[in-house]
Design a protein around this motif. Structure first.
Motif, PDB file in Angstrom:
ATOM      1  N   ALA A 237      14.645  35.435  77.028  1.00 17.78           N
ATOM      2  CA  ALA A 237      13.607  36.218  77.708  1.00 17.78           C
ATOM      3  C   ALA A 237      13.639  35.975  79.215  1.00 17.78           C
ATOM      4  O   ALA A 237      13.591  36.918  80.012  1.00 17.78           O
ATOM      5  CB  ALA A 237      12.233  35.865  77.140  1.00 17.78           C
ATOM      6  N   VAL A 238      13.729  34.715  79.600  1.00 17.00           N
ATOM      7  CA  VAL A 238      13.735  34.368  81.026  1.00 17.00           C
ATOM      8  C   VAL A 238      14.960  34.957  81.719  1.00 17.00           C
ATOM      9  O   VAL A 238      14.858  35.541  82.813  1.00 17.00           O
ATOM     10  CB  VAL A 238      13.684  32.839  81.207  1.00 17.00           C
ATOM     11  N   LYS A 239      16.107  34.825  81.101  1.00 16.40           N
ATOM     12  CA  LYS A 239      17.330  35.350  81.701  1.00 16.40           C
ATOM     13  C   LYS A 239      17.268  36.863  81.865  1.00 16.40           C
ATOM     14  O   LYS A 239      17.624  37.409  82.919  1.00 16.40           O
ATOM     15  CB  LYS A 239      18.548  34.956  80.855  1.00 16.40           C
ATOM     16  N   HIS A 240      16.804  37.557  80.818  1.00  9.84           N
ATOM     17  CA  HIS A 240      16.791  39.020  80.861  1.00  9.84           C
ATOM     18  C   HIS A 240      15.786  39.551  81.883  1.00  9.84           C
ATOM     19  O   HIS A 240      16.111  40.419  82.702  1.00  9.84           O
ATOM     20  CB  HIS A 240      16.471  39.579  79.476  1.00  9.84           C
ATOM     21  N   TRP A 241      14.561  39.029  81.864  1.00  4.90           N
ATOM     22  CA  TRP A 241      13.522  39.516  82.779  1.00  4.90           C
ATOM     23  C   TRP A 241      13.809  39.098  84.226  1.00  4.90           C
ATOM     24  O   TRP A 241      13.481  39.823  85.163  1.00  4.90           O
ATOM     25  CB  TRP A 241      12.148  39.033  82.337  1.00  4.90           C
ATOM     26  N   SER A 242      14.420  37.933  84.403  1.00  5.27           N
ATOM     27  CA  SER A 242      14.782  37.507  85.763  1.00  5.27           C
ATOM     28  C   SER A 242      15.857  38.417  86.352  1.00  5.27           C
ATOM     29  O   SER A 242      15.775  38.824  87.518  1.00  5.27           O
ATOM     30  CB  SER A 242      15.289  36.063  85.753  1.00  5.27           C
ATOM     31  N   LYS A 243      16.857  38.744  85.550  1.00  8.89           N
ATOM     32  CA  LYS A 243      17.953  39.590  86.018  1.00  8.89           C
ATOM     33  C   LYS A 243      17.492  41.023  86.234  1.00  8.89           C
ATOM     34  O   LYS A 243      17.819  41.650  87.258  1.00  8.89           O
ATOM     35  CB  LYS A 243      19.098  39.554  84.999  1.00  8.89           C
ATOM     36  N   SER A 332       8.209  19.990  77.195  1.00 10.42           N
ATOM     37  CA  SER A 332       9.020  19.417  78.256  1.00 10.42           C
ATOM     38  C   SER A 332      10.331  20.177  78.422  1.00 10.42           C
ATOM     39  O   SER A 332      10.772  20.451  79.547  1.00 10.42           O
ATOM     40  CB  SER A 332       9.300  17.940  77.960  1.00 10.42           C
ATOM     41  N   ALA A 333      10.946  20.550  77.311  1.00  8.98           N
ATOM     42  CA  ALA A 333      12.201  21.309  77.368  1.00  8.98           C
ATOM     43  C   ALA A 333      11.968  22.678  78.002  1.00  8.98           C
ATOM     44  O   ALA A 333      12.788  23.165  78.794  1.00  8.98           O
ATOM     45  CB  ALA A 333      12.780  21.458  75.969  1.00  8.98           C
ATOM     46  N   LYS A 334      10.849  23.314  77.667  1.00 12.07           N
ATOM     47  CA  LYS A 334      10.536  24.627  78.248  1.00 12.07           C
ATOM     48  C   LYS A 334      10.252  24.503  79.742  1.00 12.07           C
ATOM     49  O   LYS A 334      10.630  25.378  80.533  1.00 12.07           O
ATOM     50  CB  LYS A 334       9.344  25.246  77.527  1.00 12.07           C
ATOM     51  N   MET A 335       9.591  23.421  80.143  1.00  9.07           N
ATOM     52  CA  MET A 335       9.286  23.242  81.569  1.00  9.07           C
ATOM     53  C   MET A 335      10.562  23.023  82.381  1.00  9.07           C
ATOM     54  O   MET A 335      10.650  23.431  83.537  1.00  9.07           O
ATOM     55  CB  MET A 335       8.331  22.066  81.752  1.00  9.07           C
ATOM     56  N   ASN A 336      11.562  22.376  81.775  1.00 10.08           N
ATOM     57  CA  ASN A 336      12.851  22.214  82.464  1.00 10.08           C
ATOM     58  C   ASN A 336      13.501  23.575  82.701  1.00 10.08           C
ATOM     59  O   ASN A 336      14.050  23.836  83.779  1.00 10.08           O
ATOM     60  CB  ASN A 336      13.784  21.322  81.641  1.00 10.08           C
ATOM     61  N   LEU A 337      13.441  24.441  81.684  1.00 13.76           N
ATOM     62  CA  LEU A 337      13.975  25.794  81.843  1.00 13.76           C
ATOM     63  C   LEU A 337      13.196  26.544  82.920  1.00 13.76           C
ATOM     64  O   LEU A 337      13.789  27.243  83.762  1.00 13.76           O
ATOM     65  CB  LEU A 337      13.883  26.554  80.509  1.00 13.76           C
ATOM     66  N   LEU A 338      11.874  26.399  82.925  1.00 11.29           N
ATOM     67  CA  LEU A 338      11.029  27.074  83.903  1.00 11.29           C
ATOM     68  C   LEU A 338      11.421  26.687  85.325  1.00 11.29           C
ATOM     69  O   LEU A 338      11.602  27.546  86.199  1.00 11.29           O
ATOM     70  CB  LEU A 338       9.554  26.720  83.625  1.00 11.29           C
ATOM     71  N   LYS A 339      11.572  25.394  85.555  1.00  5.55           N
ATOM     72  CA  LYS A 339      11.895  24.928  86.907  1.00  5.55           C
ATOM     73  C   LYS A 339      13.325  25.288  87.313  1.00  5.55           C
ATOM     74  O   LYS A 339      13.573  25.689  88.457  1.00  5.55           O
ATOM     75  CB  LYS A 339      11.661  23.416  86.983  1.00  5.55           C
ATOM     76  N   ASN A 340      14.270  25.143  86.376  1.00  2.57           N
ATOM     77  CA  ASN A 340      15.657  25.493  86.683  1.00  2.57           C
ATOM     78  C   ASN A 340      15.833  26.984  86.957  1.00  2.57           C
ATOM     79  O   ASN A 340      16.729  27.387  87.704  1.00  2.57           O
ATOM     80  CB  ASN A 340      16.574  25.062  85.533  1.00  2.57           C
TER      81      ASN A 340
END
Length: 469
Positions: A237-243, A332-340
């Motif tokens: 979701a993050v990759k698609h909406w970011s792109k 914690s794993a999701k927050m790492n993805l959020l920040k990266n």
């Protein structure tokens, strides 16, 4: 916060320091959670606002047939005083307060779709919204637009963008926030419902959600918000909406704090296995397929808890029951993805489902896991009161009124904030919430004095005197 938690927070701060960037932490509060029973009943003033930059009110808001914004639950929002006191929640770290329209409920979704597809109703919506925001001292709106993935019409996609264009112009003129909650799933049907570049362009924030309340009624076991996986994963979701949107800072990662429960078929517990439908109705929330973390966590010894390292989420089983939830490791794993991914922040959906009273350890433990990664721990260590404590409020606590068991107050930073239980309920000082009168001990053995009655002197003045005009 207790001494041990303060020490823990201090240690975390010394090791990690404050956050390098400013992130938004949206705390969604479901006003309807007041209908939960016993220990799961949540009032808005329970929320630890130190861990929220924005507070989002859900439930009780809608539109009428003409497109005018209205209150649909007057009992809670008006008579119970939740909406009137919303501005008072803008304390500690909270900067803005929003309210939510739309959602998965068929009636609200249908009326909102009718407004979006009609220019006259759209104009009425914009006009009434600005009046509504000013009246209740709110700072913005969240449009919950998840329903298109279920039963959308081809024209809804275009109409929604047209609606947002007008809403953005109104927001710029009257200076309020526009946020949209969308389904972040990347399957073909869901993606076909959204014009991602246009949506991201017209709003301040996009709440990227994976959970859907209908999921528990599916015939397969499914996680609320897996980090990885095909079509339904936060990573995809993050990759698609970011792109597609070209503005990752507008994206807010939705973290479901509630639990979705299923009834397993032949006790097959692997995600994707057949399901007989929603899990059993629980005594506090009383909704099939749904539990709050607060309701579940005291009973974890009765459940077999597992962590799926492939999808980076926990799940638990008991008999033929299967639940999906979040814990510190998955968040914690999701927050790492959020920040990266350089997103704008996270949405805790909903904070009333968290362990708000600390029954299982840290108060608001799931929200704290989000805040620990994105917030400034120093804000939790502030003990200096904003006001000089008075004799009436020497310490922070909840107390029942001495004369009336329906009345109670919160002592906070030396100030009193008064509240009233609904008719037929008394405030329970031990449990810190309103309960039916017959379940609460209430000693009201005071002496009443009314004008015209004989006066007392210093020798016979009763300590428990109540003056009634």
């Amino acid at each position: 916060m207790g001494p041990l938690n303060c020490v823990l927070a201090a240690m975390i701060f010394m090791i990690c320091g404050s956050a390098a960037e400013d992130y938004n932490i949206f705390c969604q509060y479901d006003v309807g959670s007041i209908a939960y029973k016993n220990e799961s009943q949540v009032y808005p003033w329970y929320i630890d606002t130190r861990m929220c930059t924005h507070l989002v009110l859900g439930h009780g808001f809608g539109v009428n047939e003409t497109g005018e914004v209205q209150i649909t639950d007057e009992f809670l929002l008006i008579k119970h005083g939740f909406l009137k006191s919303a501005a008072e929640l803008k304390i500690d770290n909270v900067k803005k307060i929003l309210f939510t329209l739309g959602g998965w409920a068929d009636g609200e979704s249908r009326r909102l779709t009718q407004v979006i597809s009609n220019s006259t109703k759209r104009d009425e919506f914009y006009k009434s919204l600005t009046i509504f925001l000013r009246k209740w001292r709110l700072d913005g709106i969240q449009i919950d637009w998840r329903s298109p993935s279920q039963d959308s019409k081809p024209e809804d996609k275009k109409n929604f963008v047209t609606f947002l264009e007008g809403l953005r112009l109104s927001a710029q003129e009257h200076k309020f926030i526009v946020m949209v909650a969308v389904l972040g799933r990347t399957d073909k049907k869901t993606l076909a419902a959204y014009n991602i570049p246009a949506i991201v362009k017209e709003v301040d924030f996009v709440n990227l959600m994976l959970h859907e309340e209908r999921d528990a009624h599916s015939r397969k076991l499914g996680y609320n918000a897996p980090l990885y996986g095909p079509e339904k994963s936060m990573d995809a979701a993050v990759k698609h909406w970011s792109k597609a949107g070209h503005a990752p800072k507008k994206l807010i990662m939705g973290i479901p704090l509630f639990m979705t429960s299923y009834t397993m078929d032949k006790k097959k517990s692997t995600v994707g296995s057949p399901s007989k439908g929603p899990g059993k109705t629980t005594p506090y929330t009383r909704r099939p397929g749904f539990m709050t973390y607060n309701e579940w966590c005291p009973n974890t010894k009765k459940w077999a808890i597992n962590f799926d390292n492939k999808f980076m989420v926990p799940y638990a089983t008991q008999g033929d029951q299967w639940v999906s939830f979040e814990n510190g490791q998955s968040i914690s794993a999701k927050m790492n993805l959020l920040k990266n991914s350089k997103l704008g922040g996270a949405m805790a959906w909903t904070v009333d489902a968290d362990d708000f009273s600390g029954r299982c350890g840290q108060e608001f433990s799931l929200l704290f896991a989000i805040f620990e990664a994105l917030g400034d721990i120093k804000t939790l260590l502030t003990t200096t009161p904003k006001y000089e404590p008075s004799g009436l409020c020497p310490r922070d606590e909840w107390k029942r009124d001495h004369w009336d068991c329906r009345l109670y107050y919160e002592c906070r930073n030396g100030q009193r904030y008064y509240y009233e239980c609904i008719k037929g309920e008394f405030f329970d000082e031990k449990l810190k919430y309103c309960r039916p009168e017959h379940e609460v001990e209430c000693k009201q053995d005071f002496v009443i004095w009314r004008p015209g009655m004989p006066l007392y002197d210093m020798e016979n003045f009763p300590r428990n005197l109540k003056i009634v005009e």
